[in-house]
Design a protein around this motif. Sequence first.
Motif, PDB file in Angstrom:
ATOM      1  N   GLN A   1      79.323  42.240  36.072  1.00  0.00           N
ATOM      2  CA  GLN A   1      80.182  43.373  35.745  1.00  0.00           C
ATOM      3  C   GLN A   1      81.471  42.849  35.129  1.00  0.00           C
ATOM      4  OE1 GLN A   1      81.653  45.477  39.182  1.00  0.00           O
ATOM      5  NE2 GLN A   1      82.447  47.175  37.997  1.00  0.00           N
ATOM      6  N   LEU A   2      81.910  43.478  34.033  1.00  0.00           N
ATOM      7  CA  LEU A   2      83.121  43.038  33.361  1.00  0.00           C
ATOM      8  C   LEU A   2      84.347  43.330  34.215  1.00  0.00           C
ATOM      9  CD1 LEU A   2      84.376  41.903  30.736  1.00  0.00           C
ATOM     10  CD2 LEU A   2      84.570  44.271  29.951  1.00  0.00           C
ATOM     11  N   LEU A   3      85.160  42.286  34.469  1.00  0.00           N
ATOM     12  CA  LEU A   3      86.415  42.425  35.206  1.00  0.00           C
ATOM     13  C   LEU A   3      87.577  42.695  34.265  1.00  0.00           C
ATOM     14  CD1 LEU A   3      86.805  39.650  37.932  1.00  0.00           C
ATOM     15  CD2 LEU A   3      86.868  42.117  38.268  1.00  0.00           C
ATOM     16  N   LEU A   4      87.678  41.868  33.228  1.00  0.00           N
ATOM     17  CA  LEU A   4      88.763  42.010  32.273  1.00  0.00           C
ATOM     18  C   LEU A   4      88.454  41.191  31.031  1.00  0.00           C
ATOM     19  CD1 LEU A   4      90.277  39.073  32.595  1.00  0.00           C
ATOM     20  CD2 LEU A   4      91.343  40.168  34.548  1.00  0.00           C
TER      21      LEU A   4
ATOM     22  N   THR B   1      95.303  36.662  51.369  1.00  0.00           N
ATOM     23  CA  THR B   1      95.990  35.567  50.665  1.00  0.00           C
ATOM     24  C   THR B   1      95.633  35.605  49.184  1.00  0.00           C
ATOM     25  OG1 THR B   1      94.243  33.958  51.054  1.00  0.00           O
ATOM     26  CG2 THR B   1      95.952  34.158  52.737  1.00  0.00           C
ATOM     27  N   PRO B   2      96.432  34.926  48.342  1.00  0.00           N
ATOM     28  CA  PRO B   2      96.180  34.981  46.890  1.00  0.00           C
ATOM     29  C   PRO B   2      94.891  34.264  46.486  1.00  0.00           C
ATOM     30  CG  PRO B   2      98.446  34.345  47.338  1.00  0.00           C
ATOM     31  CD  PRO B   2      97.713  34.279  48.642  1.00  0.00           C
TER      32      PRO B   2
ATOM     33  N   VAL C   1      96.506  40.006  31.052  1.00  0.00           N
ATOM     34  CA  VAL C   1      95.497  41.053  31.029  1.00  0.00           C
ATOM     35  C   VAL C   1      95.235  41.540  32.444  1.00  0.00           C
ATOM     36  CG1 VAL C   1      93.143  41.621  30.389  1.00  0.00           C
ATOM     37  CG2 VAL C   1      94.415  39.963  29.037  1.00  0.00           C
ATOM     38  N   LYS C   2      95.261  42.840  32.617  1.00  0.00           N
ATOM     39  CA  LYS C   2      94.964  43.422  33.929  1.00  0.00           C
ATOM     40  C   LYS C   2      93.552  43.998  33.902  1.00  0.00           C
ATOM     41  CE  LYS C   2      99.761  44.486  35.071  1.00  0.00           C
ATOM     42  NZ  LYS C   2      99.846  43.385  36.063  1.00  0.00           N
ATOM     43  N   GLY C   3      92.837  43.747  35.009  1.00  0.00           N
ATOM     44  CA  GLY C   3      91.477  44.233  35.090  1.00  0.00           C
ATOM     45  C   GLY C   3      91.276  45.162  36.272  1.00  0.00           C
ATOM     46  N   ILE C   4      90.035  45.296  36.645  1.00  0.00           N
ATOM     47  CA  ILE C   4      89.718  46.183  37.769  1.00  0.00           C
ATOM     48  C   ILE C   4      89.941  45.480  39.092  1.00  0.00           C
ATOM     49  CG2 ILE C   4      88.077  47.483  36.386  1.00  0.00           C
ATOM     50  CD1 ILE C   4      85.824  45.958  37.819  1.00  0.00           C
ATOM     51  N   ASN C   5      90.053  46.263  40.144  1.00  0.00           N
ATOM     52  CA  ASN C   5      90.151  45.763  41.523  1.00  0.00           C
ATOM     53  C   ASN C   5      91.345  44.839  41.748  1.00  0.00           C
ATOM     54  OD1 ASN C   5      87.754  47.160  41.972  1.00  0.00           O
ATOM     55  ND2 ASN C   5      86.488  45.345  41.629  1.00  0.00           N
ATOM     56  N   GLY C   6      92.413  45.009  40.984  1.00  0.00           N
ATOM     57  CA  GLY C   6      93.633  44.249  41.209  1.00  0.00           C
ATOM     58  C   GLY C   6      93.650  42.856  40.605  1.00  0.00           C
ATOM     59  N   PHE C   7      92.644  42.481  39.874  1.00  0.00           N
ATOM     60  CA  PHE C   7      92.590  41.173  39.242  1.00  0.00           C
ATOM     61  C   PHE C   7      93.383  41.173  37.931  1.00  0.00           C
ATOM     62  CE2 PHE C   7      89.778  38.541  41.695  1.00  0.00           C
ATOM     63  CZ  PHE C   7      89.008  39.440  42.419  1.00  0.00           C
TER      64      PHE C   7
ATOM     65  N   THR D   1      93.522  35.658  38.669  1.00  0.00           N
ATOM     66  CA  THR D   1      94.303  35.716  39.899  1.00  0.00           C
ATOM     67  C   THR D   1      94.238  37.102  40.527  1.00  0.00           C
ATOM     68  OG1 THR D   1      96.346  36.306  38.724  1.00  0.00           O
ATOM     69  CG2 THR D   1      95.930  33.955  39.089  1.00  0.00           C
ATOM     70  N   LYS D   2      94.535  37.122  41.828  1.00  0.00           N
ATOM     71  CA  LYS D   2      94.684  38.378  42.553  1.00  0.00           C
ATOM     72  C   LYS D   2      95.664  38.109  43.683  1.00  0.00           C
ATOM     73  CE  LYS D   2      92.221  42.099  44.915  1.00  0.00           C
ATOM     74  NZ  LYS D   2      90.906  42.712  45.239  1.00  0.00           N
ATOM     75  N   PRO D   3      96.660  38.971  43.883  1.00  0.00           N
ATOM     76  CA  PRO D   3      97.700  38.683  44.873  1.00  0.00           C
ATOM     77  C   PRO D   3      97.179  38.614  46.303  1.00  0.00           C
ATOM     78  CG  PRO D   3      98.391  40.425  43.373  1.00  0.00           C
ATOM     79  CD  PRO D   3      96.929  40.191  43.122  1.00  0.00           C
ATOM     80  N   SER D   4      96.180  39.433  46.626  1.00  0.00           N
ATOM     81  CA  SER D   4      95.739  39.542  48.012  1.00  0.00           C
ATOM     82  C   SER D   4      94.233  39.764  48.050  1.00  0.00           C
ATOM     83  CB  SER D   4      96.463  40.709  48.692  1.00  0.00           C
ATOM     84  OG  SER D   4      95.998  40.895  50.005  1.00  0.00           O
ATOM     85  N   ALA D   5      93.513  38.800  48.597  1.00  0.00           N
ATOM     86  CA  ALA D   5      92.053  38.879  48.620  1.00  0.00           C
ATOM     87  C   ALA D   5      91.558  39.899  49.636  1.00  0.00           C
ATOM     88  CB  ALA D   5      91.468  37.512  48.932  1.00  0.00           C
ATOM     89  N   HIS D   6      90.473  40.533  49.268  1.00  0.00           N
ATOM     90  CA  HIS D   6      89.794  41.479  50.164  1.00  0.00           C
ATOM     91  C   HIS D   6      88.386  40.966  50.403  1.00  0.00           C
ATOM     92  CE1 HIS D   6      87.925  45.268  51.466  1.00  0.00           C
ATOM     93  NE2 HIS D   6      89.147  45.600  51.841  1.00  0.00           N
ATOM     94  N   MET D   7      87.839  41.322  51.536  1.00  0.00           N
ATOM     95  CA  MET D   7      86.481  40.850  51.859  1.00  0.00           C
ATOM     96  C   MET D   7      85.484  41.216  50.758  1.00  0.00           C
ATOM     97  SD  MET D   7      86.680  39.210  54.685  1.00  0.00           S
ATOM     98  CE  MET D   7      84.994  39.108  55.273  1.00  0.00           C
ATOM     99  N   SER D   8      85.681  42.365  50.147  1.00  0.00           N
ATOM    100  CA  SER D   8      84.746  42.817  49.102  1.00  0.00           C
ATOM    101  C   SER D   8      84.843  41.995  47.817  1.00  0.00           C
ATOM    102  CB  SER D   8      84.995  44.289  48.782  1.00  0.00           C
ATOM    103  OG  SER D   8      86.305  44.467  48.282  1.00  0.00           O
TER     104      SER D   8
END
Lengths: 116, 115
Positions: B45-48, B17-18, B57-63, B77-84
């Motif tokens: 750790q820097l995301l964006l 989910t988002p 702005v687009k960052g790492i890991n889909g954020f 935001t992130k369209p689809s969350a992952h457990m990690s």
Amino acid sequence: IAGITQAPTSQILAAGRRMTLRCTQDMRHNAMYWYRQDLGLGLRLIHYSNTAGTTGKGEVPDGYSVSRANTDDFPLTLASAVPSQTSVYFCASSVEAGSPGPYGYTFGSGTRLTVV
Amino acid sequence: AQSVTQLDSHVSVSEGTPVLLRCNYSSSYSPSLFWYVQHPNKGLQLLLKYTSAATLVKGINGFEAEFKKSETSFHLTKPSAHMSDAAEYFCVVSVENTGGFKTIFGAGTRLFVKA
């Protein structure tokens, strides 16, 4: 691997004792910082150094001192530890003095300090 | 003066989910804005980052994050969350003024991801 090394990773310290947290970077960054992280408060700046030979006070400097004898090392000393200094301490660096710059800060993995 | 407020101390989502992590800032000058992620027992750790270029702005890991000056917001935001993605996230504002640079960290938002 380029980055920041902090030591020790954790420590339990008796109140009143002196303690130095070590921080070394191998990226030749000009600026270095010490932050403490406490639950609900985010990261608060303790001391900083814009370049080797200079240091400055951050938001919460009392009870702490730093030195910057060279570019790579930035130790943080607690002269006489108190329980309120129980926290997680992070060392960070940035390419440009006083600013995260285009690449942000680089952080170490932290030192978890408990003062009893 | 500048400040940064993360509106939620914790957010819980289901995997797939988002994700929305909210950040508002105030600044008298044009700010640089950052999102950092901290996994357990790790450093940040820097995301964006936003530094006056494109507002999305687009960052790492889909954020990604959008700078909205009119709303003084920089939500992550992130369209689809992952457990990690379960971690703590920090919004950071940095401003250059007559006294030099000042960098302020938000209090953090802990993201929980349910299977």
